[in-house]
Write a protein that holds these residues in place. Structure first.
Motif, short mmCIF file in Angstrom:
data_model
loop_
_atom_site.label_atom_id
_atom_site.label_comp_id
_atom_site.label_asym_id
_atom_site.label_seq_id
_atom_site.Cartn_x
_atom_site.Cartn_y
_atom_site.Cartn_z
N GLY A 6 -5.58 5.76 9.85
CA GLY A 6 -4.24 5.37 9.46
C GLY A 6 -4.26 4.23 8.46
N VAL A 7 -3.47 3.19 8.73
CA VAL A 7 -3.40 2.00 7.88
C VAL A 7 -4.07 0.86 8.64
N ASP B 171 -10.75 2.58 10.37
CA ASP B 171 -10.66 3.54 9.27
C ASP B 171 -9.60 4.61 9.51
N GLY C 13 -0.10 11.04 0.47
CA GLY C 13 -0.18 12.17 1.38
C GLY C 13 0.84 12.10 2.51
N TYR C 14 1.19 10.87 2.90
CA TYR C 14 2.16 10.69 4.00
C TYR C 14 3.54 10.26 3.48
N SER C 15 3.68 10.16 2.14
CA SER C 15 4.93 9.66 1.54
C SER C 15 5.32 8.33 2.18
N ARG D 264 0.83 -1.20 0.00
CA ARG D 264 0.00 0.00 0.00
C ARG D 264 0.87 1.26 0.00
N THR D 265 0.46 2.21 -0.79
CA THR D 265 1.17 3.49 -0.87
C THR D 265 0.22 4.62 -0.49
N TYR D 266 0.68 5.48 0.44
CA TYR D 266 -0.11 6.64 0.89
C TYR D 266 0.67 7.89 0.49
N TYR E 285 1.65 -5.04 3.94
CA TYR E 285 0.69 -5.28 5.03
C TYR E 285 1.25 -6.26 6.06
N ILE F 224 -0.32 6.64 11.67
CA ILE F 224 0.86 7.03 10.88
C ILE F 224 2.03 7.40 11.80
N THR G 187 4.97 3.94 1.96
CA THR G 187 4.65 2.67 1.29
C THR G 187 5.01 1.54 2.25
#
Length: 730
Positions: free
Chosen positions: A47-48, A45, A22-24, A18-20, A29, A53, A26
């Motif tokens: 963070g991850v 729902d 907005g938070y830079s 998974r890549t986010y 899982y 984060i 990856t």
């Protein structure tokens, strides 16, 4: 990935990548789940998936100080939980070094030295067997790449196969592919590092996944189609209705084009017919198909083949008690009746009458003693049964389907008291107790199982190979039904062959089958021809003729001497009777483990063979007399009316009565047979000053009137029993 530093995108190994933006960030899982210094502190729902984060960044900083003991690079976020073990590693490195990660509870991780291992018995055979997922061979070795089923003795899997299966099936459908066990199997696989995702199966999530199944093949494929409107024309309920092949379903014919009288008749296409003809199984399958098409409802039912037609015997169905004639009773009371012979050993022999009577008298006496011991053992198992009840709603017109549905319902438990309620039954018993319905249900169910397609053979039956039944886990359900029936007061099966019984008790590897165990006439004839070959040339010629069959059995080999035929015959028998049904047998064994029945069978094999391999003893005056305890304050032999009771039973046995011994038993207990576990409470008799006899089925008590003459006693007994049973079926 910020935790392992790899760019691999392999969901099967490392979980979803998974890549986010907005938070830079990856992350894999699985790397996140197994990291030792982070917990889910947020909602699902946030963070991850609940991992905040800020917590992930703290874990990255912590791991940056730790060096991986495998690749020697920084960023090892996972540590072994074994005491005093300081090894750290990346998740991909741990997979490569065969570490174990437990996807449950605290998400523990174990290094290659401290990882949990499966226990292997010293007596377990070393070798190879088929992985039931990929169908390739798997070595029976205590290594990381091989896993053993905790619920099946001979089930081995590749670890990689199990992981792919778990990811596809999800937590609701991941179970043992042999016995269908779920709880025990999942618990062991989680302990050994198999990740079982908490989601529905992949095939359930795919949109319109079953759309193709709604398409029915409608085309006439016979060489000469008689329909003027074309091969694709289909008119239901007419001679131009298209009937599909009962085996493949991908070929069809108009009823008129193949001279079929109705859609209830089965039809096979030429391709399927040629396949079965080559394997020697066409005649047997055709016979079964015709039997299945004769169901009363006109609908195919896997297990409801009609029982063979035969004249009513003394132990027959209680529904036809008034049809019993004295002549039939006398004929059926032969001292060498087949009912007391082993189910696998019934042949017509004409020994000396004196010796025959003497031998069978001893055998009956021995079997009675064995059945008494079985009764006591089953009573020990019945201690598990609780007062909490489970109701089975049984459709009298479709016993098997409703029984299967009842046994598979979530609330069903073998340890609950079973109540049976019949529906759609014109002759339903109108009794004030549920015991009569339960006894009748188990009796009819055992008859259906005996004549089902899951067993093959005339008398002593072995398991057959039915792939559809195996897919639907029916062998397990049938074993479970037999175990439940025995403990809950049902009749003994009595139709097992000795070979099948020994396979269940001693294991298939310790059993030597005989030619009588082969139900397929063509296969039996082939084996007999090989066995009777009197020269090497005739033997080789026979083997050449049946090379396809020998190849499928794995027994095709060069024969250079006539003496080798015995070993060849033995190998063919072992394949056809035992190896061919390994999966059904194992599933059936798992079902028989219900309530501890199989364990008792293995502990007391000689005792349990008396109820599995021998038909129940036909009721006699002596048996019924000894079944009841006469309640009296004085000596039983001096009780007024006791002689009348014994005399009446003898008259009934000899046929000098309009009722049968089964009717008497049904009148008192609600059952026309003696259960393998016996009656609870035990049947009793009271002689009272009453006008007519009374059968109390709650207490299994028969209250008899005191009369001056035997004829008065007999008249009252017959009038009451006959009218009572008639009224119950009115």
């Amino acid at each position: 990935c910020v935790l392992c530093g790899r760019t691999d995108d392999c969901p099967e190994k490392y979980g979803e990548k998974r890549t986010y933006v907005g938070y830079s960030l990856t992350v894999h899982y699985y790397c996140l789940l197994m990291s030792s210094g982070i917990w889910q502190r947020g909602e699902e729902d946030e963070g991850v998936d609940g991992f905040l984060i800020t917590d992930i960044r703290k874990e990255v900083k912590r791991a940056a100080k730790l060096k991986c003991n495998i690749c020697k690079k920084k960023g090892a976020s996972i540590g072994c939980v074994a005491p005093k073990c300081k090894r750290s590693y990346h998740f991909p490195c741990g997979i490569q070094r065969e570490c174990i990660f437990q996807f449950m509870e605290d998400f523990r991780s174990y290094c290659w030295e401290h990882r949990p291992v499966q226990e292997f018995m010293d007596k377990e055979p070393r070798g190879a067997s088929q992985c039931t997922i990929c169908l390739d061979l798997v070595e029976h070795l205590p290594v990381y790449t091989v896993l053993k089923s905790p619920c099946c003795k001979n089930a081995w899997f590749h670890r990689e196969c199990l992981q792919y299966q778990a990811l596809s099936a999800g937590i609701f459908f991941f179970r043992c592919t042999v016995c269908n066990n779920k709880d025990k199997f999942q618990k062991e696989m989680l302990r050994m590092g198999i990740h079982i995702p908490e989601r529905d199966a992949s095939w359930e999530l795919e949109e319109n996944a079953y759309q193709d199944l709604l398409h029915c093949y409608q085309h006439c494929d016979v060489k000469r189609c008689l329909c003027k409107k074309g091969r694709d024309y289909n008119e239901p309920d007419s001679k131009w209705e298209i009937q599909r092949c009962q085996y493949c379903g991908s070929r069809g014919t108009h009823l008129a084009c193949s001279s079929l009288k109705s859609w209830e008749q089965n039809w096979e296409c030429m391709e399927c017919r040629s396949i079965f003809a080559k394997s020697g199984k066409y005649s047997k399958r055709k016979k079964r198909a015709l039997a299945a098409s004769e169901n009363s409802n006109g609908t195919p039912c896997l297990l409801e083949e009609p029982p063979p037609k035969s004249p009513r015997q003394s132990s027959g169905s209680p529904r036809s008690f008034l049809l019993q004639s004295p002549k039939i009773m006398c004929q059926n009371l032969s001292p060498c009746s087949h009912l007391e012979q082993p189910a696998s050993n019934r042949v017509t022999v004409s020994p000396s009458p004196v010796m025959s009577n003497w031998n069978w008298s001893l055998r009956r006496k021995y079997l009675r003693q064995q059945r008494k011991e079985v009764c006591n053992i089953l009573k020990e198992l019945k201690v598990q049964v609780q007062t909490k009840t489970t109701r089975l709603n049984i459709n009298a017109e479709n016993i098997w389907s409703s029984a299967l549905k009842g046994f598979r319902q979530r609330i069903f438990s073998p340890t609950n008291t079973i109540e049976v309620n019949f529906s759609n039954c014109k002759n339903r018993l109108k009794t004030n107790t549920s015991s009569a319905s339960k006894h009748h249900f188990f009796q009819v169910l055992m008859l259906h199982l005996q004549n089902s397609s899951l067993f093959e053979g005339s008398f002593g039956k072995n398991l057959s190979l039915d792939f559809q039944a195996l897919k639907e886990n029916l062998y397990f359900e049938v074993g479970k039904m037999i175990a439940v029936s025995l403990v809950h007061g049902g009749p003994p099966p009595g139709f097992f062959s000795k070979t099948l019984f020994k396979c269940l008790v001693y294991g298939p590897e310790n059993v030597k089958p005989a030619l009588e165990d082969v139900a397929d006439v063509d296969v039996a004839q082939t084996i007999k021809t090989i066995k009777c070959a009197n020269s090497l040339s005739s033997l080789q010629s026979t083997l050449q003729d049946c090379c396809e069959f020998l190849t499928s059995a794995g027994c095709l080999r060069p024969v250079t001497a006539l003496c080798e035929k015995n070993m060849l015959v033995n190998d063919i028998l072992i394949y056809h009777v035992i190896k061919r049904i390994t999966l059904p047998l194992e599933s059936f064994r798992q079902g028989l483990k219900t309530l501890g029945v199989l364990e008792k069978m293995q502990t007391h094999p000689d005792v349990f063979s008396s109820i599995f391999c021998y038909k129940p003893e036909r009721l006699s005056a002596e048996t019924v007399y000894n079944l009841f305890t006469i309640h009296s304050s004085s000596d039983v032999n001096k009780v007024e009316g006791a002689d009348f009771w014994m005399g009446y039973l003898q008259d009934v046995e000899s046929g000098d009565s309009v009722v049968t011994l089964e009717d008497i038993l049904l009148f008192v207990t609600g059952s026309s047979y003696i259960p393998a576990i016996g009656f609870d409470p035990e049947p009793t008799i009271k002689f009272l000053h009453i006008r007519y006899p009374i059968g109390n089925r709650l207490l299994n008590c028969l209250e008899l009137p005191r009369t001056k003459t035997y004829q008065q006693f007999k008249n009252k007994m017959e009038l009451t029993i006959r009218n009572t049973l008639r009224a119950e079926r009115a």
